[in-house]
Design a protein around this motif. Sequence first.
Motif, PDB file in Angstrom:
ATOM      1  N   GLN A 169       0.748  -1.161  -0.036  1.00 34.58           N
ATOM      2  CA  GLN A 169      -0.114  -0.018  -0.124  1.00 34.58           C
ATOM      3  C   GLN A 169       0.952   1.410  -0.057  1.00 34.58           C
ATOM      4  N   GLY A 170       0.196   2.521  -0.361  1.00 30.57           N
ATOM      5  CA  GLY A 170       0.997   3.797  -0.532  1.00 30.57           C
ATOM      6  C   GLY A 170       0.015   4.634  -0.783  1.00 30.57           C
ATOM      7  N   THR A 171       0.705   5.982  -0.700  1.00 31.52           N
ATOM      8  CA  THR A 171      -0.015   7.069  -0.941  1.00 31.52           C
ATOM      9  C   THR A 171       0.977   8.033  -1.691  1.00 31.52           C
ATOM     10  N   ILE A 172       0.430   8.550  -3.060  1.00 31.02           N
ATOM     11  CA  ILE A 172       1.507   9.597  -3.639  1.00 31.02           C
ATOM     12  C   ILE A 172       0.435  10.939  -4.026  1.00 31.02           C
ATOM     13  N   ILE A 173       1.240  11.935  -3.388  1.00 25.81           N
ATOM     14  CA  ILE A 173       0.433  13.257  -3.621  1.00 25.81           C
ATOM     15  C   ILE A 173       1.439  13.990  -4.407  1.00 25.81           C
ATOM     16  N   GLN A 174       0.885  14.518  -5.729  1.00 26.57           N
ATOM     17  CA  GLN A 174       1.519  15.304  -6.524  1.00 26.57           C
ATOM     18  C   GLN A 174       1.400  16.586  -6.591  1.00 26.57           C
ATOM     19  N   MET A 175       2.347  17.500  -6.104  1.00 31.79           N
ATOM     20  CA  MET A 175       1.936  19.048  -6.335  1.00 31.79           C
ATOM     21  C   MET A 175       1.973  19.651  -7.693  1.00 31.79           C
ATOM     22  N   SER A 211      -2.119  -2.010  -7.349  1.00 29.42           N
ATOM     23  CA  SER A 211      -1.140  -2.500  -6.302  1.00 29.42           C
ATOM     24  C   SER A 211      -1.580  -1.605  -4.885  1.00 29.42           C
ATOM     25  N   ASN A 212      -2.653  -1.072  -4.907  1.00 29.62           N
ATOM     26  CA  ASN A 212      -3.070  -0.533  -3.606  1.00 29.62           C
ATOM     27  C   ASN A 212      -2.402   0.931  -3.452  1.00 29.62           C
ATOM     28  N   ILE A 213      -2.139   1.501  -4.340  1.00 27.32           N
ATOM     29  CA  ILE A 213      -1.318   2.715  -4.165  1.00 27.32           C
ATOM     30  C   ILE A 213      -2.382   3.809  -4.961  1.00 27.32           C
ATOM     31  N   GLU A 214      -2.464   4.788  -4.149  1.00 22.93           N
ATOM     32  CA  GLU A 214      -3.568   5.921  -4.438  1.00 22.93           C
ATOM     33  C   GLU A 214      -2.604   7.146  -5.004  1.00 22.93           C
ATOM     34  N   VAL A 215      -3.014   7.912  -5.998  1.00 21.37           N
ATOM     35  CA  VAL A 215      -2.455   8.923  -6.525  1.00 21.37           C
ATOM     36  C   VAL A 215      -3.506  10.169  -6.312  1.00 21.37           C
ATOM     37  N   SER A 216      -3.124  11.216  -5.679  1.00 24.16           N
ATOM     38  CA  SER A 216      -3.855  12.328  -5.830  1.00 24.16           C
ATOM     39  C   SER A 216      -3.124  13.790  -6.331  1.00 24.16           C
ATOM     40  N   ILE A 217      -3.601  14.625  -6.930  1.00 27.11           N
ATOM     41  CA  ILE A 217      -2.915  16.000  -7.116  1.00 27.11           C
ATOM     42  C   ILE A 217      -3.506  17.220  -6.416  1.00 27.11           C
ATOM     43  N   VAL A 218      -2.483  18.156  -5.856  1.00 27.86           N
ATOM     44  CA  VAL A 218      -2.931  19.148  -5.072  1.00 27.86           C
ATOM     45  C   VAL A 218      -2.354  20.308  -6.194  1.00 27.86           C
ATOM     46  N   MET A 286      -6.757  11.430   4.920  1.00 26.84           N
ATOM     47  CA  MET A 286      -7.975  10.860   4.815  1.00 26.84           C
ATOM     48  C   MET A 286      -7.904   9.343   4.672  1.00 26.84           C
ATOM     49  N   PRO A 287      -8.865   8.762   4.808  1.00 21.29           N
ATOM     50  CA  PRO A 287      -8.927   7.154   4.919  1.00 21.29           C
ATOM     51  C   PRO A 287      -8.495   6.610   3.422  1.00 21.29           C
ATOM     52  N   PHE A 288      -7.754   5.636   3.239  1.00 19.19           N
ATOM     53  CA  PHE A 288      -7.559   5.030   2.025  1.00 19.19           C
ATOM     54  C   PHE A 288      -8.604   4.798   1.188  1.00 19.19           C
ATOM     55  N   GLY A 289      -8.839   5.289   0.151  1.00 16.80           N
ATOM     56  CA  GLY A 289     -10.040   4.979  -0.884  1.00 16.80           C
ATOM     57  C   GLY A 289     -10.835   6.110  -0.960  1.00 16.80           C
ATOM     58  N   GLU A 290     -10.721   7.216  -0.037  1.00 16.11           N
ATOM     59  CA  GLU A 290     -11.698   8.083   0.325  1.00 16.11           C
ATOM     60  C   GLU A 290     -11.085   9.457  -0.368  1.00 16.11           C
ATOM     61  N   ARG A 291      -9.715   9.438  -0.876  1.00 12.34           N
ATOM     62  CA  ARG A 291      -9.078  10.769  -1.120  1.00 12.34           C
ATOM     63  C   ARG A 291      -9.477  11.351  -2.385  1.00 12.34           C
ATOM     64  N   PRO A 292      -9.749  12.482  -2.777  1.00  8.14           N
ATOM     65  CA  PRO A 292     -10.141  12.938  -4.165  1.00  8.14           C
ATOM     66  C   PRO A 292      -8.857  12.843  -4.919  1.00  8.14           C
ATOM     67  N   GLY A 293      -9.180  12.657  -6.412  1.00  9.23           N
ATOM     68  CA  GLY A 293      -8.008  12.574  -7.196  1.00  9.23           C
ATOM     69  C   GLY A 293      -7.235  13.874  -7.393  1.00  9.23           C
TER      70      GLY A 293
END
Length: 331
Positions: A169-175, A211-218, A286-293
Amino acid sequence: MKDKSTISRRTVLAGGAALATLATTRSGWAQAETGERPVVLITGTSSGFGRLMAEGFARGGAHVIAAMRQVSGRNAAAAEELRVLSGDGMAIDVVEIDVLSEQSVNAGVARAIENTGQIDVLVSNAGIVVPGPVELQTPADFASNIDTNMGGALRVYRAVVPHMRDQGQGTIIQMSSALGRAIDPMLGGYCASKLAVEAAADALAYEVAASNIEVSIVQPADAYPTRLQENAIRYWEEMLSRRDAADRAKLDVYAPHIEAMLAGLEPDRDLDPREVSDAVIHLASMPFGERPGRLTVGPYKDGIDPVNAAHDQLQNDMMEHNPIIGLLTLD
Protein backbone atom coordinates in the motif's frame (compact mmCIF):
# COMPACT_ATOMS: atom_id res chain seq x y z
CA MET A 1 -13.95 -6.41 -12.73
CA LYS A 2 -14.76 -3.50 -10.47
CA ASP A 3 -17.84 -1.49 -11.26
CA LYS A 4 -17.56 2.11 -12.41
CA SER A 5 -18.32 3.49 -8.97
CA THR A 6 -15.07 1.97 -7.71
CA ILE A 7 -13.05 3.38 -10.59
CA SER A 8 -14.56 6.82 -10.13
CA ARG A 9 -13.36 7.25 -6.54
CA ARG A 10 -10.99 9.70 -8.24
CA THR A 11 -13.82 11.93 -9.31
CA VAL A 12 -13.39 15.52 -8.29
CA LEU A 13 -15.21 16.38 -5.07
CA ALA A 14 -17.08 19.63 -4.73
CA GLY A 15 -14.74 22.12 -3.11
CA GLY A 16 -16.76 22.92 -0.03
CA ALA A 17 -17.56 19.33 0.74
CA ALA A 18 -13.95 18.24 0.27
CA LEU A 19 -12.58 20.92 2.54
CA ALA A 20 -15.22 20.23 5.15
CA THR A 21 -14.19 16.59 5.17
CA LEU A 22 -10.52 17.50 5.41
CA ALA A 23 -11.11 19.96 8.23
CA THR A 24 -12.63 17.29 10.45
CA THR A 25 -9.60 14.99 10.23
CA ARG A 26 -7.63 14.79 13.43
CA SER A 27 -3.88 15.27 13.62
CA GLY A 28 -1.62 12.40 14.52
CA TRP A 29 -3.75 10.37 12.09
CA ALA A 30 -1.93 7.14 11.29
CA GLN A 31 0.09 6.99 14.49
CA ALA A 32 -3.08 7.17 16.55
CA GLU A 33 -4.64 4.35 14.55
CA THR A 34 -1.68 1.96 14.24
CA GLY A 35 0.63 2.89 17.08
CA GLU A 36 3.42 3.44 14.54
CA ARG A 37 4.59 6.60 12.86
CA PRO A 38 3.72 6.76 9.16
CA VAL A 39 6.75 7.62 7.05
CA VAL A 40 6.33 10.58 4.69
CA LEU A 41 8.93 11.42 2.04
CA ILE A 42 8.69 15.01 0.79
CA THR A 43 10.84 16.44 -2.00
CA GLY A 44 11.76 20.11 -2.20
CA THR A 45 11.74 20.87 1.54
CA SER A 46 14.32 23.64 1.66
CA SER A 47 11.61 26.32 1.57
CA GLY A 48 7.99 27.09 0.73
CA PHE A 49 5.25 24.47 0.82
CA GLY A 50 7.76 21.66 1.25
CA ARG A 51 9.34 23.21 4.33
CA LEU A 52 5.93 23.84 5.90
CA MET A 53 4.75 20.33 5.09
CA ALA A 54 7.84 18.77 6.63
CA GLU A 55 7.20 20.47 9.94
CA GLY A 56 3.43 20.01 9.78
CA PHE A 57 3.59 16.27 9.07
CA ALA A 58 6.13 15.82 11.86
CA ARG A 59 4.01 17.72 14.36
CA GLY A 60 1.09 15.50 13.33
CA GLY A 61 2.99 12.36 14.30
CA ALA A 62 4.63 11.29 11.05
CA HIS A 63 8.26 10.37 10.57
CA VAL A 64 9.33 12.82 7.88
CA ILE A 65 12.05 12.26 5.31
CA ALA A 66 12.79 15.83 4.21
CA ALA A 67 14.53 15.71 0.83
CA MET A 68 16.37 18.60 -0.75
CA ARG A 69 19.41 19.20 -2.94
CA GLN A 70 22.68 20.83 -1.90
CA VAL A 71 22.33 19.83 1.74
CA SER A 72 25.94 20.81 2.39
CA GLY A 73 25.84 23.84 0.10
CA ARG A 74 23.16 26.41 -0.66
CA ASN A 75 20.56 24.64 1.49
CA ALA A 76 22.79 23.84 4.48
CA ALA A 77 20.99 26.29 6.76
CA ALA A 78 17.55 24.98 5.74
CA ALA A 79 18.70 21.39 6.34
CA GLU A 80 20.04 22.23 9.77
CA GLU A 81 16.84 24.06 10.70
CA LEU A 82 14.84 20.91 10.01
CA ARG A 83 17.31 18.70 11.86
CA VAL A 84 17.02 20.92 14.93
CA LEU A 85 13.24 20.43 14.91
CA SER A 86 13.65 16.67 15.23
CA GLY A 87 13.20 15.48 18.80
CA ASP A 88 10.70 16.23 21.54
CA GLY A 89 8.16 13.96 19.83
CA MET A 90 9.03 15.03 16.27
CA ALA A 91 10.96 12.90 13.80
CA ILE A 92 12.60 14.54 10.78
CA ASP A 93 15.47 13.07 8.78
CA VAL A 94 17.09 15.23 6.10
CA VAL A 95 18.14 13.34 2.98
CA GLU A 96 19.92 14.79 -0.03
CA ILE A 97 17.93 14.26 -3.23
CA ASP A 98 18.41 16.21 -6.44
CA VAL A 99 15.40 15.28 -8.56
CA LEU A 100 17.39 16.12 -11.71
CA SER A 101 19.62 13.10 -11.03
CA GLU A 102 18.31 9.54 -11.19
CA GLN A 103 21.35 8.39 -9.23
CA SER A 104 20.68 10.96 -6.49
CA VAL A 105 16.99 10.03 -6.32
CA ASN A 106 17.68 6.30 -6.14
CA ALA A 107 20.36 6.75 -3.48
CA GLY A 108 18.21 9.08 -1.38
CA VAL A 109 15.14 6.85 -1.51
CA ALA A 110 17.25 3.79 -0.68
CA ARG A 111 18.72 5.64 2.31
CA ALA A 112 15.25 6.65 3.50
CA ILE A 113 14.00 3.06 3.31
CA GLU A 114 17.13 1.78 5.05
CA ASN A 115 16.60 4.25 7.91
CA THR A 116 12.85 3.81 8.37
CA GLY A 117 11.95 0.51 6.70
CA GLN A 118 9.06 1.99 4.74
CA ILE A 119 7.62 4.93 2.83
CA ASP A 120 3.88 5.29 3.36
CA VAL A 121 3.35 8.67 1.68
CA LEU A 122 5.30 10.42 -1.05
CA VAL A 123 4.71 14.13 -1.56
CA SER A 124 6.31 15.04 -4.89
CA ASN A 125 6.79 18.75 -4.37
CA ALA A 126 10.12 19.86 -5.90
CA GLY A 127 9.61 22.42 -8.64
CA ILE A 128 10.90 25.54 -10.38
CA VAL A 129 9.69 28.31 -12.70
CA VAL A 130 11.87 29.51 -15.57
CA PRO A 131 9.73 32.34 -17.00
CA GLY A 132 9.89 34.34 -20.19
CA PRO A 133 8.47 34.59 -23.72
CA VAL A 134 8.48 31.26 -25.54
CA GLU A 135 10.25 32.91 -28.49
CA LEU A 136 13.19 33.97 -26.32
CA GLN A 137 13.64 30.62 -24.59
CA THR A 138 16.00 28.08 -26.08
CA PRO A 139 14.74 24.48 -26.02
CA ALA A 140 17.04 23.92 -23.03
CA ASP A 141 15.57 26.90 -21.13
CA PHE A 142 12.02 25.79 -21.84
CA ALA A 143 12.79 22.17 -21.02
CA SER A 144 14.41 23.05 -17.69
CA ASN A 145 10.89 23.57 -16.30
CA ILE A 146 9.85 20.17 -17.61
CA ASP A 147 12.99 18.31 -16.53
CA THR A 148 12.60 19.46 -12.92
CA ASN A 149 8.82 19.49 -12.53
CA MET A 150 7.90 16.52 -14.72
CA GLY A 151 11.18 14.62 -15.00
CA GLY A 152 11.87 15.05 -11.29
CA ALA A 153 8.48 13.61 -10.37
CA LEU A 154 9.00 10.69 -12.76
CA ARG A 155 12.40 9.86 -11.25
CA VAL A 156 10.91 9.79 -7.77
CA TYR A 157 7.91 7.69 -8.88
CA ARG A 158 10.27 5.14 -10.40
CA ALA A 159 12.21 4.86 -7.15
CA VAL A 160 9.27 4.80 -4.73
CA VAL A 161 6.48 2.86 -6.49
CA PRO A 162 8.24 -0.54 -6.42
CA HIS A 163 8.74 -0.18 -2.68
CA MET A 164 5.11 0.77 -2.08
CA ARG A 165 4.00 -2.18 -4.20
CA ASP A 166 6.17 -4.55 -2.15
CA GLN A 167 4.81 -3.24 1.13
CA GLY A 168 1.23 -3.60 -0.14
CA GLN A 169 0.00 0.00 0.00
CA GLY A 170 1.05 3.60 -0.49
CA THR A 171 -0.09 7.13 -1.19
CA ILE A 172 1.42 9.56 -3.69
CA ILE A 173 0.51 13.24 -3.59
CA GLN A 174 1.72 15.23 -6.59
CA MET A 175 2.01 18.99 -6.20
CA SER A 176 0.84 20.82 -9.31
CA SER A 177 -0.74 24.22 -9.90
CA ALA A 178 -3.85 25.88 -11.23
CA LEU A 179 -1.54 26.45 -14.21
CA GLY A 180 -1.75 22.74 -14.84
CA ARG A 181 -5.18 23.63 -16.24
CA ALA A 182 -4.94 27.29 -17.34
CA ILE A 183 -2.20 28.96 -19.37
CA ASP A 184 -0.37 32.04 -18.12
CA PRO A 185 1.48 33.86 -20.95
CA MET A 186 5.17 34.33 -20.16
CA LEU A 187 5.08 31.12 -18.11
CA GLY A 188 4.72 28.74 -21.05
CA GLY A 189 7.45 26.33 -19.91
CA TYR A 190 6.07 26.14 -16.39
CA CYS A 191 2.51 25.60 -17.63
CA ALA A 192 3.72 22.88 -20.00
CA SER A 193 5.49 21.14 -17.13
CA LYS A 194 2.39 21.17 -14.94
CA LEU A 195 0.15 19.98 -17.77
CA ALA A 196 2.62 17.14 -18.29
CA VAL A 197 2.94 16.18 -14.64
CA GLU A 198 -0.85 16.10 -14.23
CA ALA A 199 -1.16 13.78 -17.22
CA ALA A 200 1.55 11.51 -15.87
CA ALA A 201 0.07 11.45 -12.37
CA ASP A 202 -3.39 10.66 -13.76
CA ALA A 203 -1.98 7.79 -15.82
CA LEU A 204 0.01 6.53 -12.84
CA ALA A 205 -3.14 6.53 -10.71
CA TYR A 206 -4.79 4.04 -13.06
CA GLU A 207 -1.67 1.94 -13.49
CA VAL A 208 -0.87 1.44 -9.80
CA ALA A 209 -4.43 1.12 -8.47
CA ALA A 210 -4.16 -2.68 -8.58
CA SER A 211 -1.10 -2.38 -6.32
CA ASN A 212 -3.14 -0.56 -3.68
CA ILE A 213 -1.36 2.73 -4.34
CA GLU A 214 -3.41 5.93 -4.46
CA VAL A 215 -2.41 9.05 -6.37
CA SER A 216 -3.82 12.54 -5.75
CA ILE A 217 -2.94 15.91 -7.26
CA VAL A 218 -2.93 19.22 -5.36
CA GLN A 219 -3.33 22.47 -7.28
CA PRO A 220 -2.41 25.70 -5.44
CA ALA A 221 -4.51 28.36 -7.12
CA ASP A 222 -2.81 31.71 -6.57
CA ALA A 223 0.60 33.30 -6.00
CA TYR A 224 1.23 32.07 -2.47
CA PRO A 225 4.35 33.67 -1.02
CA THR A 226 7.16 31.12 -1.29
CA ARG A 227 10.69 31.27 -2.67
CA LEU A 228 9.39 29.99 -6.01
CA GLN A 229 8.83 33.53 -7.30
CA GLU A 230 12.19 34.83 -6.07
CA ASN A 231 13.95 31.91 -7.74
CA ALA A 232 11.96 32.47 -10.93
CA ILE A 233 13.33 36.01 -11.24
CA ARG A 234 16.86 34.67 -10.70
CA TYR A 235 16.35 32.07 -13.43
CA TRP A 236 15.01 34.79 -15.74
CA GLU A 237 18.05 36.97 -15.18
CA GLU A 238 20.40 34.04 -15.73
CA MET A 239 18.57 33.18 -18.96
CA LEU A 240 18.88 36.79 -20.19
CA SER A 241 22.62 36.73 -19.58
CA ARG A 242 22.94 33.82 -22.02
CA ARG A 243 20.96 35.40 -24.88
CA ASP A 244 22.77 36.30 -28.07
CA ALA A 245 22.53 39.68 -29.80
CA ALA A 246 19.62 38.65 -32.01
CA ASP A 247 17.52 37.56 -29.05
CA ARG A 248 18.47 40.58 -26.98
CA ALA A 249 17.23 42.79 -29.82
CA LYS A 250 13.80 41.24 -29.36
CA LEU A 251 13.59 42.37 -25.75
CA ASP A 252 12.15 45.72 -26.83
CA VAL A 253 9.25 43.92 -28.53
CA TYR A 254 8.48 42.11 -25.32
CA ALA A 255 9.22 44.97 -22.92
CA PRO A 256 5.57 45.43 -21.79
CA HIS A 257 5.11 41.67 -21.54
CA ILE A 258 8.21 41.35 -19.38
CA GLU A 259 7.07 44.20 -17.15
CA ALA A 260 3.74 42.45 -16.64
CA MET A 261 5.50 39.13 -16.03
CA LEU A 262 7.75 40.54 -13.32
CA ALA A 263 4.76 42.21 -11.65
CA GLY A 264 2.90 38.92 -11.79
CA LEU A 265 5.77 37.14 -10.08
CA GLU A 266 5.27 39.27 -7.00
CA PRO A 267 3.76 36.96 -4.36
CA ASP A 268 0.49 37.86 -2.69
CA ARG A 269 1.51 38.58 0.90
CA ASP A 270 -2.11 38.42 2.00
CA LEU A 271 -2.12 34.68 1.32
CA ASP A 272 -0.89 32.16 3.87
CA PRO A 273 1.08 29.28 2.31
CA ARG A 274 0.05 27.14 5.28
CA GLU A 275 -3.36 26.86 3.62
CA VAL A 276 -1.69 24.67 1.03
CA SER A 277 0.58 22.69 3.35
CA ASP A 278 -2.29 22.05 5.77
CA ALA A 279 -4.50 20.89 2.89
CA VAL A 280 -1.84 18.38 1.81
CA ILE A 281 -1.43 17.05 5.34
CA HIS A 282 -5.18 16.63 5.73
CA LEU A 283 -5.43 15.01 2.31
CA ALA A 284 -2.84 12.43 3.33
CA SER A 285 -4.76 11.77 6.54
CA MET A 286 -8.00 10.86 4.77
CA PRO A 287 -8.96 7.17 4.84
CA PHE A 288 -7.48 5.09 2.05
CA GLY A 289 -9.95 4.95 -0.85
CA GLU A 290 -11.69 8.22 0.06
CA ARG A 291 -9.18 10.80 -1.14
CA PRO A 292 -10.15 12.94 -4.11
CA GLY A 293 -8.00 12.59 -7.19
CA ARG A 294 -7.56 16.37 -7.22
CA LEU A 295 -7.74 19.08 -4.63
CA THR A 296 -7.54 22.77 -5.53
CA VAL A 297 -6.60 25.25 -2.82
CA GLY A 298 -6.72 29.02 -3.12
CA PRO A 299 -8.70 32.04 -4.33
CA TYR A 300 -8.96 30.79 -7.95
CA LYS A 301 -10.40 27.48 -6.85
CA ASP A 302 -13.90 28.35 -8.08
CA GLY A 303 -12.53 28.90 -11.58
CA ILE A 304 -10.41 25.75 -11.70
CA ASP A 305 -12.85 23.29 -10.12
CA PRO A 306 -15.30 23.32 -13.07
CA VAL A 307 -12.41 22.63 -15.45
CA ASN A 308 -11.33 19.71 -13.28
CA ALA A 309 -14.91 18.42 -13.15
CA ALA A 310 -15.26 18.59 -16.95
CA HIS A 311 -11.94 16.78 -17.37
CA ASP A 312 -13.03 14.15 -14.86
CA GLN A 313 -16.29 13.53 -16.70
CA LEU A 314 -14.52 13.22 -20.05
CA GLN A 315 -11.91 10.91 -18.55
CA ASN A 316 -14.52 8.63 -16.97
CA ASP A 317 -16.43 8.50 -20.25
CA MET A 318 -13.26 7.53 -22.11
CA MET A 319 -12.36 4.88 -19.55
CA GLU A 320 -15.71 3.16 -20.06
CA HIS A 321 -14.42 2.13 -23.50
CA ASN A 322 -10.84 1.37 -22.47
CA PRO A 323 -9.98 -2.33 -22.14
CA ILE A 324 -7.64 -1.56 -19.24
CA ILE A 325 -10.64 -0.86 -17.02
CA GLY A 326 -10.91 -4.59 -16.32
CA LEU A 327 -7.42 -4.54 -14.79
CA LEU A 328 -8.13 -1.77 -12.30
CA THR A 329 -8.83 -2.74 -8.74
CA LEU A 330 -8.24 -1.18 -5.37
CA ASP A 331 -8.29 -4.49 -3.50
